[in-house]
Scaffold this active site. Structure first.
Site, PDB file in Angstrom:
ATOM      1  N   TYR A 142      29.744  41.708  36.568  1.00  0.00           N
ATOM      2  CA  TYR A 142      30.919  40.940  36.987  1.00  0.00           C
ATOM      3  C   TYR A 142      31.376  41.444  38.343  1.00  0.00           C
ATOM      4  CZ  TYR A 142      35.648  38.937  36.949  1.00  0.00           C
ATOM      5  OH  TYR A 142      36.797  38.241  37.257  1.00  0.00           O
ATOM      6  N   ASP A 237      29.076  47.520  43.941  1.00  0.00           N
ATOM      7  CA  ASP A 237      30.414  47.117  43.521  1.00  0.00           C
ATOM      8  C   ASP A 237      30.978  48.249  42.679  1.00  0.00           C
ATOM      9  OD1 ASP A 237      32.720  46.126  42.477  1.00  0.00           O
ATOM     10  OD2 ASP A 237      31.855  44.245  41.739  1.00  0.00           O
ATOM     11  N   LYS A 265      40.845  48.569  41.457  1.00  0.00           N
ATOM     12  CA  LYS A 265      41.310  49.351  40.301  1.00  0.00           C
ATOM     13  C   LYS A 265      41.866  50.728  40.700  1.00  0.00           C
ATOM     14  CE  LYS A 265      39.012  46.326  37.201  1.00  0.00           C
ATOM     15  NZ  LYS A 265      37.733  45.631  37.200  1.00  0.00           N
TER      16      LYS A 265
HETATM   17  C1  PLP Z   1      37.493  44.212  37.867  1.00  0.00           C
HETATM   18  C2  PLP Z   1      36.270  44.028  38.661  1.00  0.00           C
HETATM   19  C3  PLP Z   1      36.226  43.188  39.784  1.00  0.00           C
HETATM   20  C4  PLP Z   1      37.370  42.273  40.140  1.00  0.00           C
HETATM   21  O1  PLP Z   1      38.515  42.963  40.472  1.00  0.00           O
HETATM   22  P1  PLP Z   1      39.935  42.182  40.369  1.00  0.00           P
HETATM   23  O2  PLP Z   1      40.909  43.176  40.924  1.00  0.00           O
HETATM   24  O3  PLP Z   1      40.132  41.869  38.918  1.00  0.00           O
HETATM   25  O4  PLP Z   1      39.829  40.969  41.187  1.00  0.00           O
HETATM   26  C5  PLP Z   1      35.100  43.190  40.561  1.00  0.00           C
HETATM   27  N1  PLP Z   1      34.045  43.958  40.251  1.00  0.00           N
HETATM   28  C6  PLP Z   1      34.030  44.769  39.182  1.00  0.00           C
HETATM   29  C7  PLP Z   1      32.851  45.628  38.912  1.00  0.00           C
HETATM   30  C8  PLP Z   1      35.135  44.813  38.332  1.00  0.00           C
HETATM   31  O5  PLP Z   1      35.104  45.572  37.229  1.00  0.00           O
END
Ligand code: PLP
Length: 426
Positions: A142, A237, A265
């Protein structure tokens, strides 16, 4: 009916599904969500006054536990000076300097407001810098909800059973190629099929939105080699793994270099923050230095920067915390396996650093196809049981459990005892 149920009845009338982010609606576990009033350390309290040991930790940001005084006080202090200026501030420089110091292989940082925005912008930069259109992502990973990445996505896009989203034009996603996590040959095949056309390979270095699945030995190294050979950029990511696996994130933990790294995060300390980072040569492709446009009214918001800077500084000053949270997660993973085994429930528990997740399957889980084999009905029962015992887990199978520095042995043992009872009743 409890107060959470009452609020949820009102919520569904004015918010789609009663929530502002789908997984919170508890649909995957078949009950009404708990509405939270307060959080402190490892605990949450809901509208009915129930207390829970929390392993969601706001989906990762709360690595120090909830409402940590160092972060809260930094925010309180910043708020007194005003909420937003739309102009440069000292803290933006300080947090960027700290990130460049702590994270290997990055020279410059651009702050944005969410992980989604960070990844979307990093992909634009990769395309702008290479002049290529195609991107490779992995099934079950994701990367936020931007159009080109909502293809075979993980997290609640997966739990909802729609592998991609309505409203995303085929014309856009035709440039998104999907490979299999931990399968280098699937990446090689795509690079061979689209020679000189792939701008980037984007990966969660630890997949944590299909449940937790670590990289197989050599997988990340192999991606690095394939990218070098094909001229594609490698994007890690690290919205989850950044400042969680280690101070330097997955690049430091696994010793593999990425070309661009995205954060979210943890770097916001609970405020909405994301960032994308890389070498000076790449980052100076971004406006106002270069042709890749990206901007943000509230980017680098002074209150958000205060929270992030306070949390990152605390982490830098307490590096021993990383071994501690990893040891706690390992202990908990061991106890969950034991509880499941004693009850005769087939469970595979994956754990890496402070991330863990149980899958209700008799096989090992090393790939997305294994994760998908988990009995999600059983996960829902397990979730409900744990909640009744005062343990708040992610309300869906394909998410991680987060252990924070605030979880003590007492909470871990209470969690293990709850798991003994819940597995025995499954
Ligand atoms: C949570 C998440 C996102 C998206 O971040 P948001 O602040 O919810 O837009 C992107 N990549 C990874 C790996 C994530 O866990």
């Amino acid at each position: 009916m409890g107060r959470s149920e009452q609020l949820f009845e009102q919520a569904v009338k004015v918010l789609p599904g009663g929530v502002n982010s789908p997984v919170r609606a508890y649909r995957a576990v078949g009950m009404a969500p708990r509405f939270i009033t307060r959080a402190e350390g490892p605990f949450l309290w809901d509208e009915d006054g129930e207390k829970y040991i929390d392993y969601v930790c706001s989906w990762g940001p709360m690595i120090l536990g909830h409402n940590h005084p160092v972060v809260r006080e930094a925010v309180e202090k910043a708020v007194k000076d005003g909420l937003s200026f739309g102009a440069p501030t000292r803290r933006e420089v300080e947090i960027a300097q700290l990130m460049v110091e702590l994270v290997p292989n990055i020279e410059m940082v651009r702050m944005v407001n969410s992980g989604t925005e960070a990844v979307m912008s990093a992909v634009r930069l990769a395309r702008g810098a290479t002049g290529r259109d195609k991107i490779i992502k992995f099934e079950g990973c994701y990367h936020g909800h931007s159009d080109c990445l909502l293809v075979n996505a993980g997290s609640s896009a997966l739990a909802g059973g729609h592998p991609s989203s309505a409203g995303v034009p085929e014309d856009i996603v035709k440039h998104t190629l999907t490979a299999q996590f931990n399968d280098l040959s699937s990446v090689e095949a795509l690079l061979d099929a689209w020679p000189g056309q792939v701008a980037c390979v984007i990966v969660e270095p630890v997949a944590a939105n299909m449940g937790v699945v670590g990289p197989a030995p050599g997988f990340l190294e192999g991606l690095r080699k394939l990218c070098d050979k094909s001229g594609a950029l490698l994007i890690f990511d690290e919205v989850i793994t950044g400042f969680r696996l280690a101070l330097g994130g997955a690049q430091a933990y696994f010793g593999v270099k990425a070309d661009l790294v995205t954060f979210g995060k943890i770097i916001g300390g609970g405020m909405p923050v994301g960032a994308y980072c890389g070498s000076r040569a790449l980052m100076e492709q971004v406006a106002p230095c270069g042709p890749v446009y990206q901007a943000g009214t509230l980017s680098g918001n002074p209150v958000a920067m205060a929270a992030g800077l306070a949390q990152l500084t605390y982490l830098k000053d307490h590096p021993e915390l990383y071994d501690d949270i990893a040891a706690k997660a390992a202990w908990l993973a061991g106890r969950l396996r034991k509880a499941a085994e004693a009850a005769g429930v087939p469970v595979a528990v994956n754990q890496i650093g402070s991330l863990l997740s149980p899958f209700f399957t008799p096989t090992e889980v090393t790939a997305f196809v294994d994760a998908k084999g988990s009995d999600v009905g059983r996960y829902a029962k397990y979730f409900q049981g744990m909640l009744r015992h005062g343990v708040a887990l992610a309300p869906a199978q394909f998410e991680a459990m987060f252990v924070s520095a605030a979880h003590t042995q007492a909470e871990l043992e209470a969690t293990a005892r709850a798991a003994d009872a819940v597995f025995a009743a499954l």
